[in-house]
Write a protein that holds these residues in place. Sequence first.
Motif, PDB file in Angstrom:
ATOM      1  N   ALA A 102      37.690  50.091  37.552  1.00 32.60           N
ATOM      2  CA  ALA A 102      37.575  50.506  38.957  1.00 32.60           C
ATOM      3  C   ALA A 102      38.745  49.969  39.783  1.00 32.60           C
ATOM      4  O   ALA A 102      39.259  50.663  40.674  1.00 32.60           O
ATOM      5  CB  ALA A 102      36.249  50.022  39.529  1.00 32.60           C
ATOM      6  N   CYS A 103      39.181  48.751  39.493  1.00 26.01           N
ATOM      7  CA  CYS A 103      40.332  48.180  40.212  1.00 26.01           C
ATOM      8  C   CYS A 103      41.597  48.996  39.956  1.00 26.01           C
ATOM      9  O   CYS A 103      42.403  49.224  40.873  1.00 26.01           O
ATOM     10  CB  CYS A 103      40.545  46.730  39.788  1.00 26.01           C
ATOM     11  N   THR A 104      41.763  49.450  38.726  1.00 24.36           N
ATOM     12  CA  THR A 104      42.928  50.276  38.398  1.00 24.36           C
ATOM     13  C   THR A 104      42.859  51.625  39.101  1.00 24.36           C
ATOM     14  O   THR A 104      43.861  52.124  39.626  1.00 24.36           O
ATOM     15  CB  THR A 104      43.019  50.478  36.872  1.00 24.36           C
ATOM     16  N   ILE A 105      41.679  52.225  39.131  1.00 23.65           N
ATOM     17  CA  ILE A 105      41.510  53.504  39.828  1.00 23.65           C
ATOM     18  C   ILE A 105      41.837  53.340  41.306  1.00 23.65           C
ATOM     19  O   ILE A 105      42.493  54.191  41.918  1.00 23.65           O
ATOM     20  CB  ILE A 105      40.071  54.029  39.630  1.00 23.65           C
ATOM     21  N   TYR A 106      41.413  52.223  41.885  1.00 18.27           N
ATOM     22  CA  TYR A 106      41.710  51.966  43.298  1.00 18.27           C
ATOM     23  C   TYR A 106      43.218  51.862  43.517  1.00 18.27           C
ATOM     24  O   TYR A 106      43.755  52.426  44.478  1.00 18.27           O
ATOM     25  CB  TYR A 106      41.023  50.675  43.742  1.00 18.27           C
ATOM     26  N   SER A 124      39.175  46.091  51.527  1.00 11.14           N
ATOM     27  CA  SER A 124      39.094  46.549  50.139  1.00 11.14           C
ATOM     28  C   SER A 124      40.302  46.087  49.317  1.00 11.14           C
ATOM     29  O   SER A 124      40.174  45.790  48.119  1.00 11.14           O
ATOM     30  CB  SER A 124      38.983  48.077  50.091  1.00 11.14           C
ATOM     31  N   ASP A 125      41.486  46.016  49.943  1.00 13.23           N
ATOM     32  CA  ASP A 125      42.671  45.530  49.225  1.00 13.23           C
ATOM     33  C   ASP A 125      42.481  44.079  48.799  1.00 13.23           C
ATOM     34  O   ASP A 125      42.828  43.694  47.672  1.00 13.23           O
ATOM     35  CB  ASP A 125      43.919  45.641  50.105  1.00 13.23           C
ATOM     36  N   TRP A 126      41.945  43.264  49.719  1.00 19.45           N
ATOM     37  CA  TRP A 126      41.690  41.867  49.384  1.00 19.45           C
ATOM     38  C   TRP A 126      40.698  41.750  48.224  1.00 19.45           C
ATOM     39  O   TRP A 126      40.928  40.983  47.275  1.00 19.45           O
ATOM     40  CB  TRP A 126      41.122  41.126  50.600  1.00 19.45           C
ATOM     41  N   ILE A 127      39.622  42.506  48.303  1.00 21.34           N
ATOM     42  CA  ILE A 127      38.574  42.417  47.279  1.00 21.34           C
ATOM     43  C   ILE A 127      39.120  42.826  45.918  1.00 21.34           C
ATOM     44  O   ILE A 127      38.928  42.127  44.909  1.00 21.34           O
ATOM     45  CB  ILE A 127      37.369  43.296  47.671  1.00 21.34           C
ATOM     46  N   VAL A 128      39.809  43.965  45.864  1.00 17.31           N
ATOM     47  CA  VAL A 128      40.300  44.473  44.588  1.00 17.31           C
ATOM     48  C   VAL A 128      41.305  43.511  43.955  1.00 17.31           C
ATOM     49  O   VAL A 128      41.233  43.214  42.750  1.00 17.31           O
ATOM     50  CB  VAL A 128      40.928  45.875  44.779  1.00 17.31           C
ATOM     51  N   SER A 129      42.248  43.007  44.734  1.00 15.10           N
ATOM     52  CA  SER A 129      43.268  42.124  44.169  1.00 15.10           C
ATOM     53  C   SER A 129      42.663  40.815  43.676  1.00 15.10           C
ATOM     54  O   SER A 129      43.001  40.331  42.585  1.00 15.10           O
ATOM     55  CB  SER A 129      44.374  41.858  45.187  1.00 15.10           C
ATOM     56  N   PHE A 130      41.743  40.238  44.456  1.00 11.53           N
ATOM     57  CA  PHE A 130      41.097  38.998  44.039  1.00 11.53           C
ATOM     58  C   PHE A 130      40.266  39.217  42.771  1.00 11.53           C
ATOM     59  O   PHE A 130      40.307  38.403  41.838  1.00 11.53           O
ATOM     60  CB  PHE A 130      40.203  38.453  45.159  1.00 11.53           C
ATOM     61  N   VAL A 131      39.497  40.304  42.737  1.00  3.60           N
ATOM     62  CA  VAL A 131      38.632  40.568  41.583  1.00  3.60           C
ATOM     63  C   VAL A 131      39.464  40.816  40.323  1.00  3.60           C
ATOM     64  O   VAL A 131      39.143  40.309  39.236  1.00  3.60           O
ATOM     65  CB  VAL A 131      37.707  41.772  41.878  1.00  3.60           C
ATOM     66  N   ALA A 132      40.550  41.581  40.434  1.00  3.98           N
ATOM     67  CA  ALA A 132      41.388  41.871  39.274  1.00  3.98           C
ATOM     68  C   ALA A 132      41.994  40.599  38.702  1.00  3.98           C
ATOM     69  O   ALA A 132      42.006  40.390  37.471  1.00  3.98           O
ATOM     70  CB  ALA A 132      42.491  42.863  39.653  1.00  3.98           C
ATOM     71  N   ILE A 133      42.494  39.731  39.579  1.00  2.00           N
ATOM     72  CA  ILE A 133      43.077  38.473  39.102  1.00  2.00           C
ATOM     73  C   ILE A 133      41.998  37.589  38.484  1.00  2.00           C
ATOM     74  O   ILE A 133      42.222  36.939  37.446  1.00  2.00           O
ATOM     75  CB  ILE A 133      43.797  37.751  40.258  1.00  2.00           C
ATOM     76  N   ALA A 134      40.816  37.582  39.084  1.00  3.28           N
ATOM     77  CA  ALA A 134      39.716  36.784  38.541  1.00  3.28           C
ATOM     78  C   ALA A 134      39.317  37.267  37.152  1.00  3.28           C
ATOM     79  O   ALA A 134      39.033  36.458  36.252  1.00  3.28           O
ATOM     80  CB  ALA A 134      38.511  36.844  39.486  1.00  3.28           C
ATOM     81  N   ILE A 135      39.312  38.580  36.938  1.00  2.00           N
ATOM     82  CA  ILE A 135      38.992  39.123  35.613  1.00  2.00           C
ATOM     83  C   ILE A 135      40.049  38.708  34.597  1.00  2.00           C
ATOM     84  O   ILE A 135      39.728  38.319  33.457  1.00  2.00           O
ATOM     85  CB  ILE A 135      38.868  40.659  35.683  1.00  2.00           C
TER      86      ILE A 135
END
Length: 712
Positions: A102-106, A124-135
Amino acid sequence: MSESQVHQDQEMQDKLKSLELEQRDEHSHTGRLIYWVGVLFALAHIYFNTLGTLSELWVSAIHFSGFALICALMVPAFKSSSARGRRWALTLDLAIGVVAIACTIYLILFEDALYDRGVNFITSDWIVSFVAIAIALELTRRTTGWFIPSLILVALTYVFWWGPYIDGIFGFAGLSLETVMFRSYFSSEGMFGSIARISWTYVFMFILFGAFLVKSGAGDFIIELSRCAAGRFVGGPGFVAVLGSGLMGSVSGSSVANTVSTGVITIPMMRKAGFPARFSAGVEAAASTGGQLMPPVMGAGAFIMASYTQIPYVEIIAVSTLPALLYFMSVGFYVRVEAMRSHAHAIELDTRSFGEVFKEGWHFLLPLAVLVALLIYGFTPTYAAGISILAVIVSSWLSKHPMKFRDILDALAQGSRNMATTAILLVAVGLVVNVVAMTGIGNTFSLMISEWSGGSLFIMLALVALASLILGMGLPVTAAYIVLATLSAPALYNLIAESHLIDLIMAGNLPEQAKVIFMLIDPEKYALLSAPMSQADATALIAQVPGDFKGQLLEQALNPTVLSAALLSAHMIIFWLSQDSNVTPPVCLTAFAAAAIAKTPPMSTGFMAWKLAKGLYIVPLLLAYTNFIGGETTDVLRIFVFALFGLYAFVGFMEGYLEGPLNIALRILSGVAALLMLWPHHNILIDSAGLVLFIGLFIYSRKARASSLSVA
């Protein structure tokens, strides 16, 4: 069983947990999901590397998210003995993979919108970038432990938080958190920078190529051919391990995987012949480690080296062949000496002759020939790997067991499984590389180690080796090379290039355009440059040149070929030294894998492998101080031949044994012979004196052993 033995067995089991990822049963629903995702993802990468026209940023993001799903499913978040616990673990792992996608699709859908806002983040930019790095951090933690995630967190927080609070050379003014997150996730600099591009191009295509080779039966052919070639000689099973593991390691690019796959054959074989168990495990570990040094594949490091240096991959593998042979011969010398000392005997390994085995499986060599030919003719490595995969399929049709459609699917799936942890690791390490680029800390570190070394190339090599050992305790080989190359390669390159410059000044052959720089600095020195001078004076003269002028001086004084060879030598040295984490205690995963097979104490096996792999330290000295890379053909061959005998003499010095036992005096003489042939100089008379001394010791020990046996 004693308490110490129980402790050693438990330690070995703990280490093996880090070697062998707990993968779910491939026949389960999850296993089938991993299988088909792997197949589709491998096909997607083949498309990306041949016909695809997507942006590199998008492909890098897809590469990360797809392998995040595979890796999350392969390595469970936690273990549970209950069915309910396993379901919760599977749900969590599947959720992590889906969120990564989902982060990649975003990123793909909203990249233009982010730039339209002037790169101003919304929620949404903050959430996606933080979540992707956390993964990325979580999956790296699962597969490699806490060291790399901790290193990434320290690096990222340094940029936007605690960097401004540091005084001195490591102080950094700092960037906003928004800038850091943008460069880390949404740009082609962080997770999806150059390291990620190398991952989805060179690295994956060659890992896939290796998976097809193994599935086609080439691995069995290599082991069987090695048996026939060396198995019937005294100590032959040891040579089978060296030869077979070297060839397999070149294809697989993984020393641990190589140890596990070939060690189950070679270690029992060596023990049956009479080799001690710990020595057998050490030989397998040392030989498997060398597999990443042997062309044409050389693991992921060779592709990263080509990207860093901008030197063609085919040139890198060309100059890597002779150094790799020296390494394997050094391990082989230990095998021969131990075979003579332990009275290891030859065993009948195969009833067929070498010619029969080669005739039956010669077609397995065709894909490698196609690969090398395409690289020589100038095709890109990714294109060459793609064609070579097709060559594997076609060549298998010449065997008794041609690859069928299911076999092709299995190879695609296995290639993706083999790549999953490496892909996540490389993407995550890209965050550290990005911090180094953003802050300029790489230049700072290079200046610092240059100052510590005091202009001494030997001290710098020792510092790099020490840093490699420390990093190797927590980083895999590829990651250790990336970090070391980023931080120390510029300083090491400068010192190697300066050593060539010193030779020119000593000979009085400095070009006129380079003399002008000295005239600008100190006109009185200009007249001295036309005549030869001592090494001390030449070194002192270069030390007076300001750092800002040294780069220009090197370019004016040395031709581009010499500078290219110096750059390649610097990276090759770092690449070689990065391998020592496989065999150097206290963390030596390849040695632990071999110990598990041989049922020997892990730590003592690690020390044995470390001793047998001394070529990892000796050959880099040759690369640093001689023209072994970039020299004239005759000069390179001279260095190779004398280094070969020098390594044999070094083994005699270390073991106190050649063809027979050496007393203290003869052992010292063997060390002197090794020193004469390995110490860098340009005098063939010194090399010849060392060779004559070694031959005398060899003949004497042989006669002494024959006399003792006849008396017995």
